[in-house]
Design an enzyme around this catalytic site. Sequence first.
Site, PDB file in Angstrom:
ATOM      1  N   ASP A  98      49.279  42.139  40.439  1.00  0.00           N
ATOM      2  CA  ASP A  98      48.389  42.438  39.329  1.00  0.00           C
ATOM      3  C   ASP A  98      48.088  43.929  39.362  1.00  0.00           C
ATOM      4  O   ASP A  98      47.745  44.469  40.411  1.00  0.00           O
ATOM      5  CB  ASP A  98      47.084  41.642  39.494  1.00  0.00           C
ATOM      6  CG  ASP A  98      46.619  41.027  38.200  1.00  0.00           C
ATOM      7  OD1 ASP A  98      46.412  41.778  37.231  1.00  0.00           O
ATOM      8  OD2 ASP A  98      46.439  39.791  38.154  1.00  0.00           O
ATOM      9  N   ASP A 199      46.835  44.040  33.766  1.00  0.00           N
ATOM     10  CA  ASP A 199      45.555  43.503  33.310  1.00  0.00           C
ATOM     11  C   ASP A 199      45.029  44.232  32.072  1.00  0.00           C
ATOM     12  O   ASP A 199      44.985  45.465  32.050  1.00  0.00           O
ATOM     13  CB  ASP A 199      44.545  43.657  34.460  1.00  0.00           C
ATOM     14  CG  ASP A 199      43.252  42.926  34.221  1.00  0.00           C
ATOM     15  OD1 ASP A 199      43.279  41.694  34.124  1.00  0.00           O
ATOM     16  OD2 ASP A 199      42.204  43.594  34.124  1.00  0.00           O
ATOM     17  N   GLU A 253      48.957  41.872  29.816  1.00  0.00           N
ATOM     18  CA  GLU A 253      47.986  40.936  29.255  1.00  0.00           C
ATOM     19  C   GLU A 253      47.408  41.550  27.990  1.00  0.00           C
ATOM     20  O   GLU A 253      46.939  42.689  28.008  1.00  0.00           O
ATOM     21  CB  GLU A 253      46.854  40.668  30.256  1.00  0.00           C
ATOM     22  CG  GLU A 253      45.895  39.609  29.751  1.00  0.00           C
ATOM     23  CD  GLU A 253      44.512  39.649  30.411  1.00  0.00           C
ATOM     24  OE1 GLU A 253      43.814  38.635  30.374  1.00  0.00           O
ATOM     25  OE2 GLU A 253      44.128  40.719  30.939  1.00  0.00           O
ATOM     26  N   HIS A 325      43.610  31.848  35.940  1.00  0.00           N
ATOM     27  CA  HIS A 325      42.293  31.983  36.565  1.00  0.00           C
ATOM     28  C   HIS A 325      41.179  32.294  35.564  1.00  0.00           C
ATOM     29  O   HIS A 325      40.026  32.381  35.945  1.00  0.00           O
ATOM     30  CB  HIS A 325      42.372  33.094  37.614  1.00  0.00           C
ATOM     31  CG  HIS A 325      42.652  34.419  36.978  1.00  0.00           C
ATOM     32  ND1 HIS A 325      43.842  34.697  36.327  1.00  0.00           N
ATOM     33  CD2 HIS A 325      41.882  35.524  36.827  1.00  0.00           C
ATOM     34  CE1 HIS A 325      43.785  35.909  35.821  1.00  0.00           C
ATOM     35  NE2 HIS A 325      42.616  36.440  36.119  1.00  0.00           N
ATOM     36  N   ASP A 326      41.530  32.485  34.293  1.00  0.00           N
ATOM     37  CA  ASP A 326      40.521  32.821  33.281  1.00  0.00           C
ATOM     38  C   ASP A 326      40.148  31.656  32.371  1.00  0.00           C
ATOM     39  O   ASP A 326      39.335  31.823  31.463  1.00  0.00           O
ATOM     40  CB  ASP A 326      41.029  33.966  32.390  1.00  0.00           C
ATOM     41  CG  ASP A 326      41.057  35.288  33.125  1.00  0.00           C
ATOM     42  OD1 ASP A 326      40.253  35.477  34.058  1.00  0.00           O
ATOM     43  OD2 ASP A 326      41.897  36.143  32.773  1.00  0.00           O
TER      44      ASP A 326
HETATM   45  C1  GLC Z   1      41.598  40.091  32.735  1.00  0.00           C
HETATM   46  C2  GLC Z   1      41.609  39.232  33.973  1.00  0.00           C
HETATM   47  C3  GLC Z   1      40.231  38.697  34.212  1.00  0.00           C
HETATM   48  C4  GLC Z   1      39.300  39.859  34.416  1.00  0.00           C
HETATM   49  C5  GLC Z   1      39.386  40.853  33.266  1.00  0.00           C
HETATM   50  C6  GLC Z   1      38.775  42.150  33.646  1.00  0.00           C
HETATM   51  O1  GLC Z   1      41.333  39.377  31.587  1.00  0.00           O
HETATM   52  O2  GLC Z   1      42.572  38.236  33.872  1.00  0.00           O
HETATM   53  O3  GLC Z   1      40.161  37.811  35.281  1.00  0.00           O
HETATM   54  O4  GLC Z   1      37.997  39.394  34.554  1.00  0.00           O
HETATM   55  O5  GLC Z   1      40.696  41.142  32.900  1.00  0.00           O
HETATM   56  O6  GLC Z   1      39.566  42.782  34.618  1.00  0.00           O
END
Ligand code: GLC
Length: 547
Positions: A98, A199, A253, A325-326
Amino acid sequence: MKNEWYKSMSFYQIWIRSFYDGNGDGIGDLYGVYEKLEYIKSLNVDGIWFSPLYPSPNADFGYDISDYRNIHTDYGDLEQFRKVLNRAHELGMKVIMDLVINHTSDEHPWFIESRKSRNNPYSDYYIWRDAKNGKLPNNWDSLFEGKAWEYCPEREQYYLHIFAKKQPDLNMDNPKVREEVKDIMRFWLDMGVDGFREDVITFISKAKNLPDGLPFIPAANGMPYYKDGPHIHEYLSEFREVCKEYDCFQLGEGPMTTTKSALLYMNGKDKVLDLMFHFDHMMADCIFTEYIRRPFKLTRLKRAFRKWQKELNGRAWNTLYLENHDHPRVISRYGSEKFHRESGTMLAVCYLFQQGTPFVYQGQEIGMTNIRLDSIDKYIDVSSKNNYHSFHLKDSVAKRLARIHASSRDSSRTPMQWDSSENAGFTTGTPWFYVNPNYKKINVADEEKDPQSILNFYRKCLKYRKKSEVALWGDYTEYYKASEHLFVYRRSYKNKYLLIVCSFSPHKLKWRNIREFRDRKGRLAICNYKNPKRGILKPYEARVYEY
Ligand code: GLC
Ligand code: CA
């Protein structure tokens, strides 16, 4: 770049803190991962994505990094990481890390320096602004915690944080910051990692002058000014150059990303990302975030799937996922806990046979479900707590807690359920977070023994996929589009077909196969029931036909 190997792969995502504890301190770690690499390989995946392993005060569990070139002491050290990496490679699996560079932790040395004064080598590493007429620099909300600005008395200025207060946004307009990012990328690529999941990468370039957002939109009001910002393509092409020196790939992402903007990143001569995570199909039972609920609607889910399958076909490559995980656990939202095995296996079929690179999140392969804790104080996720304390405040505690039960990211972060022994076999110590009490029924060891289990079904689907040209490369056509119970799609490649039939109903359904299939002699390749009946689909039945 000759990195097209990612197209025929599938990945397993590890959120390490809850994966497997190798040294008995109650926290998942790289010793535990090392022990489970053969298990991961046995799922028939080809790679691992690690959510952040770096040192972090854990305000957002690793997504607030305080050192980009090390491993959190809770999880091991660089030597142990190298061991895991090398063994994964020996087993034929790729490893991606990540890369969290929209923000750092406020405990990162850059920020500690930056906050000290307006003129030090790090003072421009973050986004600092003076107050505006005695008020905040603009009206943006944070996505996680109150307003997006936090005051710093030493500088008599505010810093921007789109996420939690402990996650200050980096100033990507500063070329020095971009050099740092490239160095970090090289550090991990030199060690041998195979790519990055980047991310909230679409947020790293902010609009000039940071204009006010629409005041009536809560939480995301600034998004039009930081999503797909003015210099994003420039910055990403700089990072792309680093990747070109290696055989690696980049997966960005993109919260709220549309097919149109995704294609700009992934297609054409300015291609800067190989893959993207979008969120469209995660909205079938909610609006914008899982906390804002609406009833699940299959047509909504299908529309999102169809849009991405159609619009990326031949132009870019899809990612396929139902959990990470989100998000809360998918059986608890799109399936049925009552029809646990049936809906868990059906959901696997529903996405694994689409075109793209699939991701399976830890615990998804055994059908883990949402945890329901009896008080908000037992939850730990910063965004769940914030939602609970900021929205629907007039509702009863029970109602608000029910929303948390349905939406919290903590549901995907409970310890992995390995067996029916104490603490689900996750640790010999005291687990750092609540184990879902259903571990005696839902766990790896029991599912290993059951040929019909969700676990063995995932293995079967992932294996089939790998060997089937149609599953890998075929075009996507959908049938029964208006049905709220049936999801039927066809993949076609060089005159060969797969027909995927999924029932989202808890009841038996009468059903007639499509004409084309009836005219040819098809074969049932995969089904989640032992004796499928002609003309009838049982609750949450799923079939894969080949012809
Ligand atoms: C992304 C991650 C998430 C995190 C956010 C801020 O969406 O997947 O878990 O809280 O970014 O870094
Ligand atoms: Ca441990």
